[in-house]
Design a protein around this motif. Structure first.
Motif, PDB file in Angstrom:
ATOM      1  N   GLU A 189      34.066  30.677  42.716  1.00  0.00           N
ATOM      2  CA  GLU A 189      34.999  30.020  41.803  1.00  0.00           C
ATOM      3  C   GLU A 189      36.283  30.836  41.723  1.00  0.00           C
ATOM      4  OE1 GLU A 189      33.309  29.463  37.973  1.00  0.00           O
ATOM      5  OE2 GLU A 189      31.616  28.266  38.688  1.00  0.00           O
ATOM      6  N   CYS A 190      37.420  30.153  41.732  1.00  0.00           N
ATOM      7  CA  CYS A 190      38.720  30.805  41.583  1.00  0.00           C
ATOM      8  C   CYS A 190      39.429  30.193  40.378  1.00  0.00           C
ATOM      9  CB  CYS A 190      39.560  30.626  42.841  1.00  0.00           C
ATOM     10  SG  CYS A 190      38.900  31.494  44.285  1.00  0.00           S
ATOM     11  N   ASP A 191      39.748  31.028  39.408  1.00  0.00           N
ATOM     12  CA  ASP A 191      40.362  30.574  38.153  1.00  0.00           C
ATOM     13  C   ASP A 191      39.571  29.433  37.523  1.00  0.00           C
ATOM     14  OD1 ASP A 191      42.335  32.480  38.342  1.00  0.00           O
ATOM     15  OD2 ASP A 191      43.809  31.135  39.251  1.00  0.00           O
ATOM     16  N   ARG A 265      43.905  34.451  39.868  1.00  0.00           N
ATOM     17  CA  ARG A 265      43.881  35.638  39.003  1.00  0.00           C
ATOM     18  C   ARG A 265      42.458  36.140  38.783  1.00  0.00           C
ATOM     19  NH1 ARG A 265      48.017  32.457  37.075  1.00  0.00           N
ATOM     20  NH2 ARG A 265      50.036  33.518  36.819  1.00  0.00           N
ATOM     21  N   THR A 266      41.497  35.216  38.853  1.00  0.00           N
ATOM     22  CA  THR A 266      40.095  35.597  38.695  1.00  0.00           C
ATOM     23  C   THR A 266      39.264  34.941  39.786  1.00  0.00           C
ATOM     24  OG1 THR A 266      39.588  33.749  37.207  1.00  0.00           O
ATOM     25  CG2 THR A 266      40.333  35.811  36.191  1.00  0.00           C
ATOM     26  N   VAL A 267      38.237  35.653  40.230  1.00  0.00           N
ATOM     27  CA  VAL A 267      37.324  35.142  41.259  1.00  0.00           C
ATOM     28  C   VAL A 267      35.906  35.502  40.840  1.00  0.00           C
ATOM     29  CG1 VAL A 267      36.676  35.183  43.699  1.00  0.00           C
ATOM     30  CG2 VAL A 267      39.075  35.517  43.043  1.00  0.00           C
ATOM     31  N   TYR A 268      35.002  34.525  40.918  1.00  0.00           N
ATOM     32  CA  TYR A 268      33.591  34.775  40.612  1.00  0.00           C
ATOM     33  C   TYR A 268      32.745  34.372  41.813  1.00  0.00           C
ATOM     34  CZ  TYR A 268      28.923  34.305  38.669  1.00  0.00           C
ATOM     35  OH  TYR A 268      27.566  34.419  38.463  1.00  0.00           O
ATOM     36  N   VAL A 269      31.772  35.216  42.164  1.00  0.00           N
ATOM     37  CA  VAL A 269      30.940  34.976  43.347  1.00  0.00           C
ATOM     38  C   VAL A 269      29.470  35.198  43.005  1.00  0.00           C
ATOM     39  CG1 VAL A 269      30.571  35.516  45.776  1.00  0.00           C
ATOM     40  CG2 VAL A 269      32.808  35.943  44.742  1.00  0.00           C
ATOM     41  N   HIS A 270      28.638  34.241  43.384  1.00  0.00           N
ATOM     42  CA  HIS A 270      27.185  34.397  43.266  1.00  0.00           C
ATOM     43  C   HIS A 270      26.551  34.021  44.597  1.00  0.00           C
ATOM     44  CE1 HIS A 270      23.079  34.208  41.762  1.00  0.00           C
ATOM     45  NE2 HIS A 270      22.968  33.050  42.407  1.00  0.00           N
ATOM     46  N   SER A 271      25.530  34.782  44.993  1.00  0.00           N
ATOM     47  CA  SER A 271      24.797  34.470  46.216  1.00  0.00           C
ATOM     48  C   SER A 271      23.330  34.220  45.900  1.00  0.00           C
ATOM     49  CB  SER A 271      24.912  35.614  47.231  1.00  0.00           C
ATOM     50  OG  SER A 271      24.101  35.342  48.362  1.00  0.00           O
ATOM     51  N   ASP A 272      22.825  33.053  46.312  1.00  0.00           N
ATOM     52  CA  ASP A 272      21.401  32.753  46.157  1.00  0.00           C
ATOM     53  C   ASP A 272      20.547  33.565  47.119  1.00  0.00           C
ATOM     54  OD1 ASP A 272      21.810  30.907  44.138  1.00  0.00           O
ATOM     55  OD2 ASP A 272      22.019  29.219  45.524  1.00  0.00           O
ATOM     56  N   ASP A 273      21.181  34.146  48.137  1.00  0.00           N
ATOM     57  CA  ASP A 273      20.452  34.927  49.140  1.00  0.00           C
ATOM     58  C   ASP A 273      20.305  36.392  48.754  1.00  0.00           C
ATOM     59  OD1 ASP A 273      20.144  32.692  50.711  1.00  0.00           O
ATOM     60  OD2 ASP A 273      21.948  33.071  51.895  1.00  0.00           O
ATOM     61  N   ASN A 288      25.584  41.612  43.111  1.00  0.00           N
ATOM     62  CA  ASN A 288      25.657  40.155  42.995  1.00  0.00           C
ATOM     63  C   ASN A 288      26.362  39.791  41.696  1.00  0.00           C
ATOM     64  OD1 ASN A 288      25.289  37.446  43.618  1.00  0.00           O
ATOM     65  ND2 ASN A 288      23.091  37.654  43.993  1.00  0.00           N
ATOM     66  N   ASP A 289      26.677  38.505  41.579  1.00  0.00           N
ATOM     67  CA  ASP A 289      27.417  38.002  40.420  1.00  0.00           C
ATOM     68  C   ASP A 289      28.692  38.822  40.214  1.00  0.00           C
ATOM     69  OD1 ASP A 289      25.631  35.877  39.670  1.00  0.00           O
ATOM     70  OD2 ASP A 289      24.234  37.422  39.021  1.00  0.00           O
ATOM     71  N   LEU A 290      29.539  38.756  41.212  1.00  0.00           N
ATOM     72  CA  LEU A 290      30.768  39.542  41.230  1.00  0.00           C
ATOM     73  C   LEU A 290      31.869  38.812  40.470  1.00  0.00           C
ATOM     74  CD1 LEU A 290      30.767  40.043  45.112  1.00  0.00           C
ATOM     75  CD2 LEU A 290      29.496  41.388  43.444  1.00  0.00           C
ATOM     76  N   ARG A 291      32.566  39.541  39.630  1.00  0.00           N
ATOM     77  CA  ARG A 291      33.702  38.969  38.913  1.00  0.00           C
ATOM     78  C   ARG A 291      34.934  39.844  39.154  1.00  0.00           C
ATOM     79  NH1 ARG A 291      33.920  35.101  35.350  1.00  0.00           N
ATOM     80  NH2 ARG A 291      31.663  35.178  35.018  1.00  0.00           N
ATOM     81  N   PHE A 292      35.927  39.261  39.826  1.00  0.00           N
ATOM     82  CA  PHE A 292      37.166  39.968  40.138  1.00  0.00           C
ATOM     83  C   PHE A 292      38.257  39.511  39.167  1.00  0.00           C
ATOM     84  CE2 PHE A 292      34.727  39.451  44.014  1.00  0.00           C
ATOM     85  CZ  PHE A 292      34.782  40.695  44.620  1.00  0.00           C
ATOM     86  N   THR A 293      38.985  40.472  38.625  1.00  0.00           N
ATOM     87  CA  THR A 293      40.064  40.167  37.689  1.00  0.00           C
ATOM     88  C   THR A 293      41.308  40.943  38.086  1.00  0.00           C
ATOM     89  OG1 THR A 293      38.428  39.944  35.909  1.00  0.00           O
ATOM     90  CG2 THR A 293      40.742  40.125  35.260  1.00  0.00           C
ATOM     91  N   LEU A 294      42.455  40.260  38.111  1.00  0.00           N
ATOM     92  CA  LEU A 294      43.710  40.933  38.426  1.00  0.00           C
ATOM     93  C   LEU A 294      44.379  41.422  37.142  1.00  0.00           C
ATOM     94  CD1 LEU A 294      46.210  40.370  41.122  1.00  0.00           C
ATOM     95  CD2 LEU A 294      47.123  40.319  38.796  1.00  0.00           C
ATOM     96  N   ILE A 295      44.825  42.679  37.172  1.00  0.00           N
ATOM     97  CA  ILE A 295      45.539  43.283  36.047  1.00  0.00           C
ATOM     98  C   ILE A 295      46.988  43.479  36.492  1.00  0.00           C
ATOM     99  CG2 ILE A 295      45.595  45.179  34.395  1.00  0.00           C
ATOM    100  CD1 ILE A 295      42.674  45.768  35.238  1.00  0.00           C
ATOM    101  N   PRO A 296      47.911  42.673  35.977  1.00  0.00           N
ATOM    102  CA  PRO A 296      49.291  42.737  36.475  1.00  0.00           C
ATOM    103  C   PRO A 296      50.012  44.025  36.089  1.00  0.00           C
ATOM    104  CG  PRO A 296      49.124  41.217  34.626  1.00  0.00           C
ATOM    105  CD  PRO A 296      47.728  41.625  34.966  1.00  0.00           C
ATOM    106  N   GLU A 297      50.753  44.563  37.055  1.00  0.00           N
ATOM    107  CA  GLU A 297      51.630  45.724  36.845  1.00  0.00           C
ATOM    108  C   GLU A 297      50.908  46.861  36.113  1.00  0.00           C
ATOM    109  OE1 GLU A 297      55.263  44.420  35.062  1.00  0.00           O
ATOM    110  OE2 GLU A 297      55.812  43.171  36.777  1.00  0.00           O
ATOM    111  N   ALA A 298      49.693  47.158  36.551  1.00  0.00           N
ATOM    112  CA  ALA A 298      48.862  48.152  35.865  1.00  0.00           C
ATOM    113  C   ALA A 298      49.196  49.585  36.256  1.00  0.00           C
ATOM    114  CB  ALA A 298      47.390  47.874  36.139  1.00  0.00           C
TER     115      ALA A 298
END
Length: 314
Positions: A189-191, A265-273, A288-298
């Motif tokens: 999933e993206c955003d 800005r956000t990405v969520y990934v799940h793998s059934d494998d 697993n169950d990865l959640r990526f979040t962008l932090i602007p100008e950090a």
């Protein structure tokens, strides 16, 4: 401007300390007010940054590879009140972040490049996931360049096991892993919107442009636009991937039908494998169950004023 120089003596197969001695006169010439520290472990880096905060140091130059950069960025991210401009002298195996910045590969030329560089705000990525290596506990890491899930984590593992690293180590590890790796089923999933569901060789969440020692995986990524460049390579045949491998070095892979791309800005990934192999700025992981979040100008990075290609509003 007060400067802290952190040297990782283990970088570049143990040659980083020698390289520092070779460029010491150049550093003295351009950065007269400086403190030099040797830091191999994350806790060493954290200690030096705490000292830098007390001494009002405003510029940090790191002599090491992508792994050293990863440790420094994570320490900085946990110290948001520390206003320090970050620069790099690349001496490691991959050096993909410095490649994205257009830095010279020769250390002496990198010193001159940094002397002309100015602080520029840069986005930062954060990934949270269930870490199978710690029994399923939640883990989190920050990344400056690129995080990816899938075959790249297995490639990292091969590279890290290599007794001797050369310019071909990443390519050899990639080909060897491709011959055995089985694509995993992922839901991405993206955003908050479904981006892809199906078999995948690789998911890339990019702030920078290069990984794997020169693979131009995200040729249009910008370091300050508030968005990740997200690419996914579908689970096609190994033969197709092998034939397409060369195109990744030229950036032409993004026009392929089996490469999905978007920005988010956000990405969520799940793998059934099960758990996915992870590559976090060159550091390997698994989860697993990865959640990526962008932090602007950090963070502020030292950037040469002539380099507009990797910035927004060119």
């Amino acid at each position: 401007m007060e400067t802290l120089i952190i040297v990782n003596p283990r970088a570049a197969g143990g040659r980083a300390k020698q390289i520092f001695q070779e460029i010491k006169k150049d550093l003295d010439s351009f950065f007269a007010c400086r403190r030099v520290a040797v830091a191999e472990k994350p806790e060493d880096v954290a200690k030096e940054l705490d000292i830098a905060a007390k001494e009002n140091i405003s510029r940090l130059i790191v002599i090491g590879g992508d792994g050293t950069n990863h440790n420094v960025v994570n320490a900085l991210a946990h110290r948001p009140g520390l206003k320090i401009a970050l620069g790099f002298i690349p001496v490691g195996t991959g050096c993909d972040w410095s490649r994205a910045l257009g830095m010279p590969r020769k250390p002496q030329q990198s010193v001159e490049w940094l002397a002309k560089a100015q602080p520029h705000p840069c986005d930062l990525g954060k990934v949270e996931y269930f870490d199978t290596r710690s029994g399923g506990k939640m883990a989190s890491h920050f990344f400056l360049n690129i995080a990816s899930a899938g075959i790249s984590g297995e490639v990292d593992s091969r590279v890290n096991r290599a007794k001797r690293r050369t310019s071909l180590t990443f390519l050899r590890a990639t080909v060897a892993t491709l011959l055995k790796y089985k694509p995993q089923h992922v839901a991405v999933e993206c955003d908050g919107e479904i981006f892809y569901t199906g078999k995948s060789f690789l998911l890339v969440v990019a702030n920078g442009r290069y990984f794997g020692r020169g693979m131009w995986i995200a040729p249009h990524a910008l370091i300050d636009d508030g968005l990740f460049d997200v690419l996914l390579i579908e689970g096609v045949s190994r033969l197709k991937i092998l034939f397409a491998l060369q195109s990744v070095y030229s950036g032409k892979h993004i026009s392929r039908n089996d490469v999905r791309k978007t920005r988010a800005r956000t990405v969520y990934v799940h793998s059934d494998d099960g758990a996915l192999g992870l590559d976090l700025d060159g550091e390997e992981g698994k989860g697993n169950d990865l959640r990526f979040t962008l932090i602007p100008e950090a963070v502020n990075i030292l950037l040469h004023p002539t380099l507009a290609a990797i910035k927004k509003n060119n």
